[in-house]
Design an enzyme around this catalytic site. Sequence first.
Site, PDB file in Angstrom:
ATOM      1  N   ASN A 118      14.766  -8.255  -8.919  1.00 52.73           N
ATOM      2  CA  ASN A 118      14.034  -7.656  -7.809  1.00 52.73           C
ATOM      3  C   ASN A 118      14.972  -6.858  -6.897  1.00 52.73           C
ATOM      4  O   ASN A 118      14.608  -6.476  -5.800  1.00 52.73           O
ATOM      5  CB  ASN A 118      13.298  -8.740  -6.998  1.00 52.73           C
ATOM      6  CG  ASN A 118      12.287  -8.143  -6.037  1.00 52.73           C
ATOM      7  OD1 ASN A 118      11.697  -7.100  -6.299  1.00 52.73           O
ATOM      8  ND2 ASN A 118      12.094  -8.795  -4.907  1.00 52.73           N
TER       9      ASN A 118
ATOM     10  N   SER B 224      -2.746  -3.722   2.914  1.00 56.39           N
ATOM     11  CA  SER B 224      -2.222  -4.006   4.243  1.00 56.39           C
ATOM     12  C   SER B 224      -2.278  -2.778   5.144  1.00 56.39           C
ATOM     13  O   SER B 224      -2.210  -1.644   4.682  1.00 56.39           O
ATOM     14  CB  SER B 224      -0.776  -4.494   4.133  1.00 56.39           C
ATOM     15  OG  SER B 224       0.038  -3.504   3.537  1.00 56.39           O
TER      16      SER B 224
ATOM     17  N   ARG C  27      16.631  -4.103   3.282  1.00 52.22           N
ATOM     18  CA  ARG C  27      15.439  -4.892   3.008  1.00 52.22           C
ATOM     19  C   ARG C  27      15.811  -6.197   2.329  1.00 52.22           C
ATOM     20  O   ARG C  27      16.471  -6.196   1.290  1.00 52.22           O
ATOM     21  CB  ARG C  27      14.470  -4.113   2.126  1.00 52.22           C
ATOM     22  CG  ARG C  27      13.145  -4.826   1.868  1.00 52.22           C
ATOM     23  CD  ARG C  27      12.341  -5.001   3.141  1.00 52.22           C
ATOM     24  NE  ARG C  27      12.123  -3.746   3.813  1.00 52.22           N
ATOM     25  CZ  ARG C  27      11.147  -2.885   3.498  1.00 52.22           C
ATOM     26  NH1 ARG C  27      10.335  -3.173   2.510  1.00 52.22           N
ATOM     27  NH2 ARG C  27      11.006  -1.759   4.152  1.00 52.22           N
ATOM     28  N   CYS C  28      15.390  -7.304   2.905  1.00 49.18           N
ATOM     29  CA  CYS C  28      15.637  -8.622   2.346  1.00 49.18           C
ATOM     30  C   CYS C  28      14.308  -9.290   2.015  1.00 49.18           C
ATOM     31  O   CYS C  28      13.285  -9.009   2.646  1.00 49.18           O
ATOM     32  CB  CYS C  28      16.421  -9.497   3.314  1.00 49.18           C
ATOM     33  SG  CYS C  28      18.069  -8.887   3.695  1.00 49.18           S
TER      34      CYS C  28
ATOM     35  N   TRP D 112       8.410 -12.994  -8.205  1.00 49.60           N
ATOM     36  CA  TRP D 112       9.007 -12.858  -6.873  1.00 49.60           C
ATOM     37  C   TRP D 112       9.270 -14.218  -6.241  1.00 49.60           C
ATOM     38  O   TRP D 112       9.275 -14.347  -5.014  1.00 49.60           O
ATOM     39  CB  TRP D 112       8.117 -11.988  -5.990  1.00 49.60           C
ATOM     40  CG  TRP D 112       8.245 -10.526  -6.356  1.00 49.60           C
ATOM     41  CD1 TRP D 112       9.167  -9.972  -7.178  1.00 49.60           C
ATOM     42  CD2 TRP D 112       7.416  -9.459  -5.906  1.00 49.60           C
ATOM     43  NE1 TRP D 112       8.976  -8.620  -7.284  1.00 49.60           N
ATOM     44  CE2 TRP D 112       7.903  -8.270  -6.507  1.00 49.60           C
ATOM     45  CE3 TRP D 112       6.313  -9.362  -5.060  1.00 49.60           C
ATOM     46  CZ2 TRP D 112       7.328  -7.016  -6.288  1.00 49.60           C
ATOM     47  CZ3 TRP D 112       5.732  -8.127  -4.841  1.00 49.60           C
ATOM     48  CH2 TRP D 112       6.244  -6.960  -5.447  1.00 49.60           C
TER      49      TRP D 112
ATOM     50  N   CYS E 291       3.082  -1.015  -8.632  1.00 47.56           N
ATOM     51  CA  CYS E 291       3.877   0.016  -7.969  1.00 47.56           C
ATOM     52  C   CYS E 291       5.346  -0.077  -8.356  1.00 47.56           C
ATOM     53  O   CYS E 291       5.833  -1.125  -8.760  1.00 47.56           O
ATOM     54  CB  CYS E 291       3.734  -0.085  -6.450  1.00 47.56           C
ATOM     55  SG  CYS E 291       4.232  -1.678  -5.761  1.00 47.56           S
TER      56      CYS E 291
ATOM     57  N   HIS F  72      -0.584   0.392 -22.640  1.00 44.96           N
ATOM     58  CA  HIS F  72      -1.602  -0.278 -23.450  1.00 44.96           C
ATOM     59  C   HIS F  72      -1.792  -1.729 -23.011  1.00 44.96           C
ATOM     60  O   HIS F  72      -2.906  -2.260 -23.083  1.00 44.96           O
ATOM     61  CB  HIS F  72      -1.226  -0.197 -24.932  1.00 44.96           C
ATOM     62  CG  HIS F  72      -1.279   1.195 -25.477  1.00 44.96           C
ATOM     63  ND1 HIS F  72      -2.469   1.891 -25.632  1.00 44.96           N
ATOM     64  CD2 HIS F  72      -0.296   2.041 -25.877  1.00 44.96           C
ATOM     65  CE1 HIS F  72      -2.209   3.095 -26.113  1.00 44.96           C
ATOM     66  NE2 HIS F  72      -0.903   3.208 -26.273  1.00 44.96           N
TER      67      HIS F  72
ATOM     68  N   ASP G 130      -5.098  -3.499 -21.518  1.00 43.49           N
ATOM     69  CA  ASP G 130      -5.540  -4.785 -22.043  1.00 43.49           C
ATOM     70  C   ASP G 130      -5.797  -5.807 -20.931  1.00 43.49           C
ATOM     71  O   ASP G 130      -6.418  -6.838 -21.175  1.00 43.49           O
ATOM     72  CB  ASP G 130      -4.489  -5.323 -23.022  1.00 43.49           C
ATOM     73  CG  ASP G 130      -5.038  -6.419 -23.916  1.00 43.49           C
ATOM     74  OD1 ASP G 130      -6.197  -6.302 -24.346  1.00 43.49           O
ATOM     75  OD2 ASP G 130      -4.328  -7.403 -24.176  1.00 43.49           O
TER      76      ASP G 130
ATOM     77  N   HIS H 257       6.103   4.924   1.586  1.00 47.71           N
ATOM     78  CA  HIS H 257       7.439   4.440   1.934  1.00 47.71           C
ATOM     79  C   HIS H 257       8.336   5.545   2.462  1.00 47.71           C
ATOM     80  O   HIS H 257       9.489   5.301   2.771  1.00 47.71           O
ATOM     81  CB  HIS H 257       8.084   3.763   0.731  1.00 47.71           C
ATOM     82  CG  HIS H 257       7.545   2.390   0.497  1.00 47.71           C
ATOM     83  ND1 HIS H 257       7.828   1.337   1.315  1.00 47.71           N
ATOM     84  CD2 HIS H 257       6.709   1.910  -0.450  1.00 47.71           C
ATOM     85  CE1 HIS H 257       7.210   0.260   0.886  1.00 47.71           C
ATOM     86  NE2 HIS H 257       6.524   0.579  -0.190  1.00 47.71           N
TER      87      HIS H 257
END
Length: 1633
Positions: A116, A439, A521-522, A567, A649, A658, A662, A701
């Site tokens: 991440n 949000s 960013r944390c 995450w 995203c 594909h 599905d 962003h």
Amino acid sequence: MASHIVGYPRMGPKRELKFALESFWDGKSTAEDLQKVSADIRSGIWKQMSEAGTKYIPSNTFAHYDQVLDTTAMLGAVPPRYGYTSGEIGLDVYFSMARGNASVPAMEMTKWFDTNYHYIVPELGPDVKFSYASHKAVNEYKEAKALGVDTVPVLVGPVSYLLLSKAAKGVEKSFDLLSLLPKILPVYKEVITELKAAGATWIQLDEPVLVMDLEGHKLQAFTGAYAELESTLSGLNVLVETYFADIPAEAYKTLTSLKGVTAFGFDLVRGTKTLDLVKAGFPEGKYLFAGVVDGRNIWANDFAASLSTLEALEGVVGKDKLVVSTSCSLLHTAVDLVNETKLDDEIKSWLAFAAQKFVEVNALAKALAGQKDEALFSANSAALASRRSSPRVTNEGVQKAAAALKGSDHRRATNVSARLDAQQKKLNLPILPTTTIGSFPQTVELRRVRREYKAKKVSEEDYVKAMKEEIKKVVDLQEELDIDVLVHGEPERNDMVEYFGEQLSGFAFTANGWVQSYGSRCVKPPVIYGDVSRPKAMTVFWSAMAQSMTSRPMKGMLTGPVTILNWSFVRNDQPRHETCYQIALAIKDEVEDLEKGGINVIQIDEAALREGLPLRKSEHAFYLDWAVHSFRITNCGVQDTTQIHTHMCYSHFNDIIHSIIDMDADVITIENSRSDEKLLSVFREGVKYGAGIGPGVYDIHSPRIPSSEEIADRVNKMLAVLEQNILWVNPDCGLKTRKYTEVKPEGPDESKPPPETKDGPAEVKETAEPPPPPENPPAEGPKPNEDASPPSQENATVGGEEPPATEPNPPPEAVSDGPKLPAEEPRQNQPESEDILLETSDAESWVSAPRSPLPGVTISRSVSGSIPKPKTGGPQPLPRSLSETASYTSEISDVSTIERSTFDLVEKMHYVFVRVVKARSLPTSGSPITKISLSGTTIESKPARKTSTFEWDQTFAFLRDSPDTSSSPILEISVWEGTDGTHFLGGICFDVSEIPLRDPPDSPLAPQWYRLEGGGAHHGDLMLATWTGTQADESFPDAWKTDTAGNVTARAKVYMSPKLWYLRATVMDAQDLLLPQLTAFKEASFQLKAQLGFQVQKTKPAVTRNGAPSWNEDLLFVAAEPFADQLVFTLEYRTSKGPVTVGMARVPLTAIERRVDERLVASRWFGFEDPNDEKRGNRSRVHLRLCFDGGYHVMDEAAHVCSDYRPTARQLWKPAVGIVELGLIGCKNLLPMKTVNGKGSTDAYTVAKYGSKWVRTRTVSDSLDPKWNEQYTWKVYDPCTVLTVGVFDSWGVYEIDGGKEATRQDLRIGKVRIRISTLETGKAYRNTYPLLMLVNGGVKKLGEIELAVRYLRSAPPLDFLHVYSQPLLPLMHHIKPLTLFQEDMLRNTAVKILAVHLSRSEPPLRPEIVRYMLDADSHTFSMRKVRANWLRIVNVVAGMIDVVRWVDDTRFWRNPTATLLVHALVVMLIWFPDLIVPTIAFYLFVIGAWNYRFRSRAALPHFDPRLSLADAADREELDEEFDVVPSNRPPEMVRSRYDKLRAVGVRVQTILGEVAAQGEKMQALVTWRDPRATGIFVGLCLVVALVLYLVPTKMVAMASGFYYFRHPIFRDRKPSPMINFFRRLPSLSDRLM
């Protein structure tokens, strides 16, 4: 024993760097302030490691943004838009690249492998100038040294840096980034030299790309790079570090042979197979940095297991060469567990953050050196035992629910098309509905209320009131903006994962467990420590409240199970997919409660689905299977009218599109605008998507707000490839990190597309410019003062903090005053209601003729008529049929749309066709040529043939879907004098956007005369036709094509096998063979030899005294029509010195009778010719019966994979039962099969075979992802047949002359078999199959092939089912069967005949291709196949063994209930014997019906390496399998294999002997071999007969049944008397010698 840390978190224990960065970005502090904070963090890390005893401490792992951006700065590789020229790169340029500024956007950001964490992607091209522009690595080394710490400087390796980069905008896609290696290595040399001068003795080069699937030329780049650096690295200890996965065997071999490298670091936590590679062979004298402490997760290390691994490695590399290390940088874990004062003590004892992990590393190093800390090891052991036994970890109910998921794919009951219709009736949404992702901005006040509520400073009533007011504000704002589907804004949520984790059991949360995601960013990932369940509803209250405030649909917002999993810090005591299934069940309960609460639209975000994709392609399928399945579980229980959305995203989705389809969501919203609309390329390539889709039109962003023209342009691009009835309009992501001034700027709303008006799409009105972004854009996220009071910080999210990715689209360029080529041509007479497109309002110079690249040549408009006059207000939009899902670019603008052709299984590939016919009035007497140019591709025709005109009559096809085509929509056709083309005679140009479309069955376009211009005073004329068509065009097969390089042998062809017959020659007898020279002999031996072409057969020798030998033997041959050969019989007299030819008889095949059944044909006498003189005969003659047997099927394939069982005689054929359609779409990820001019290359083509029809696709030149999109059809006469598809690499494209045979064989890439009986009628299957080859080294995956196949039944259902009751082979195979030897011999012969016949075609189908497709070598001996077949037998017998075990369990009353039921069943069947057969039949029916639930619904069956034992076979077995006959291996090896075979033979011999012994004991019952035993048996038989005569059979049967199932208390433990009696019977084993 030494210890090492790969890297360390750089944010600081309390995120000091985050706050310093954001303060600097906001202009509240200076660069000096930032550097001071940075220096304090670095010094603290170095001192902490030094005091703990770490020997190899890293430096240069600290970064203000990320380590790859640091490397870009070091190399001076700054894109030109940032204005950097030379000198040391400062923070202004550095942060502009990372974040953008008021005038230029940021560089693209993407995930760091499968973590991440994110990095800024370098933008490189051939013109980039590299220079040593940042001395950070050297400065930090000196900084540490000044503190008394000798560190190991860390650099991103040169090859990894290039492979992690991307080609800059405007650079050709074919540009090879590795070509820049010679340019960057001098900079690396400067850095290394400066480090050596500063006193460095070790240096670490991170090359993580080595764990990925790399092609051969990329591995060679490592060898070349380090060979170039070798002299510079001299005098240094060099560590090359890899991490995140297993390193492939080839990469391991390359790595360990690099020059100048003294140490290698491996991830031994995720790289379990790497451990085997190290144990199998490690270079002597080198250091091994063993990464046994997990750098990706926060669980405490298992000291005992790690120490065992290290001790094993110590024996491989030596004690002094082994270094204990982390598996990767500790950047991916939290900083220090000491800061977690509120975490549960038991759970805390199970964890280890970065500070604890380097303690673990040092403890293991000391233990290995004999200085084991017993207290620490005991505490570790106790913590692990506590975790294993803790009741908070296991929830039996959850585990049972998850286990019950097996056996179902959890799809919704109806397909997406039907669901969308039902949802539209209920929701009544407009075309192009608008929504947001979830949000809305979270203000300082909102965060304060949440923080105080958590601290219990605000009552629940006040908290709900504040949230309700915020939700009402968000709802009113959306209604004001006329949004169609609303969201409640998520004011109650701090983070999209943490919010749900706090309400689910099995989760724990830290106060300061922050991990850097990117920049400042944390994220604070939750800890999943146990089984997951949902105690109560989580979101229903807030969503229902929001729905009550509006009449418009309100979305329920949930985070999907895969995103929550990816995450979080996930438990490592069970597989990840099992945890994911548990989360999915919890979300499923929430989804169903939302539906009950009146929420008709529910969004389940899966932003991290792509992020979790494994690095190795071989592992992709398993991950995607359970990840997609988890998503389907969440919503499988809702009604059709409930619309399920999902959102994704900031990842590359094209390769998993594909799998996304599905997921079966009703609507997917997906990031698109910031990634340069890469997503749309998938749909341009023809991927069909039937559900709703919302590619983002606004990058949230970026502080930059797009104009309405930009949004309109993006929607237009979407409409070019997507149906308007499935398209949604939405931003890229949620608005949480933005401000309300950016969400709703002053002036009219720009987020809503213009409504449709009566006159067509409305123009977008000009509005006031949006407020410009500030000079120093705010940090992506809240300010420091918003989250500065832990533990209540809420700004940093796991899912909500999406990174800025690629640069946003720039505003539309101003239209120049000069001529400009239009992007889209206006179209006339098109219904205005067919499309809703957005258009910009400014366009001028629309009708100006485009400028031609040829001097003096203007673009002809005569192809499609004059240019229509544009309407006022700008160009007219390009109309598009509502039913059309075009995969071509919008420049194809003819008024006619392309209709559905027979190519419906494959993607349409559009080509620009040019047919050059002839020229006249040219000022030359030679043989001119034509040159055709389009999109940078120029081709030449053959020299003209001179008649009254100059004639060519050639057709050329340029791939229209090529991305390069849009960059130069000009087709140039020019005529040049001479074969060298040095003198320009004239030319003509066409605007590609005006070239008409045609699709068969349209008539061919008639060629026209065009005046050549630009060739001087004299103008000639050229006759040609040009049109845009597809691969269905009749001109396509013989046209020159851009993707085949025009090679003659590369064309697609259909081949037909010759008609094969079995020729039966019955040799009866011969007469008058006593020649004068033979009369001296009393007996003579004669043999008749028959020869047909290369086929030779002989009778057995016949001995005669009267000169009339008799044989009565059948000789069988294979003959192919047309019959041109002769069957030659040669009579040989056998002597001690060898055979002597007596005579020859020749029989033309055309004179032989044909038969279709077993009737006898008339025999004939044939006279022999003198072998020395064909014209002179003799009295000898032979009696023969010759016929062609048309009742047999000539086998050319193995019986189990046969594609046709019809007899040769056509009159015996049954009607076809259907047709099978095959779409050969293309291949992906092919490996280079050969090296040409130092570059790996593959020229792939596909061959398909079914029945007598073979098809071959065109050969796509030099492509590892070839696309064919060709479709073929076969008639099906028997559904139990197999279609075979093979992929090959061609050498024919390198032939100088297309008519010559290639000197090298084409290479096999792999094949696929599809059994027709597995296909459902009318269903189109589109699957990707791996191309697997078994080679000496094991199974090798050479790529993947994508196929579409469909079976259509033509016979009535009863006739079709009747086929299953008919014999597989024709009747003659049963009336007069062939022996196995004959079948094998005749099949080999048929294969040879087919190979010869097809190799004579043009282009030839080479013999090696035919043999591979027909499995000609499938009967070679293989110990692997022996073992595989044995396991197949065991698997079959296992079912019967299970029945025996069940009966045994029933006998011994292990399940009393079952035993009692069996007693009842026995009684019923004995008293009602008529029920026995129906009961068995019904039982089999129940078994079949039960197993129907578990039938395979995945892709069609394919080669199974596990079933074949291909992945378990050792090299020795495979080498034996590929050995030739006779063997060419060394005698010692052959002897060893023979001994092994003998050992196997001993086991087989023992089994056969035991089977024979049991049969002989059965015989001994009545043969009086043992008189006593036989007497006992005979006497018992007499007693049984008398009893059965006197006692009713039912009574005897019932007594026997009850006795057999008697309770164990009535049993003796000894074997039964019957078994004892049988075992004592004699066999003949004791008589064997």
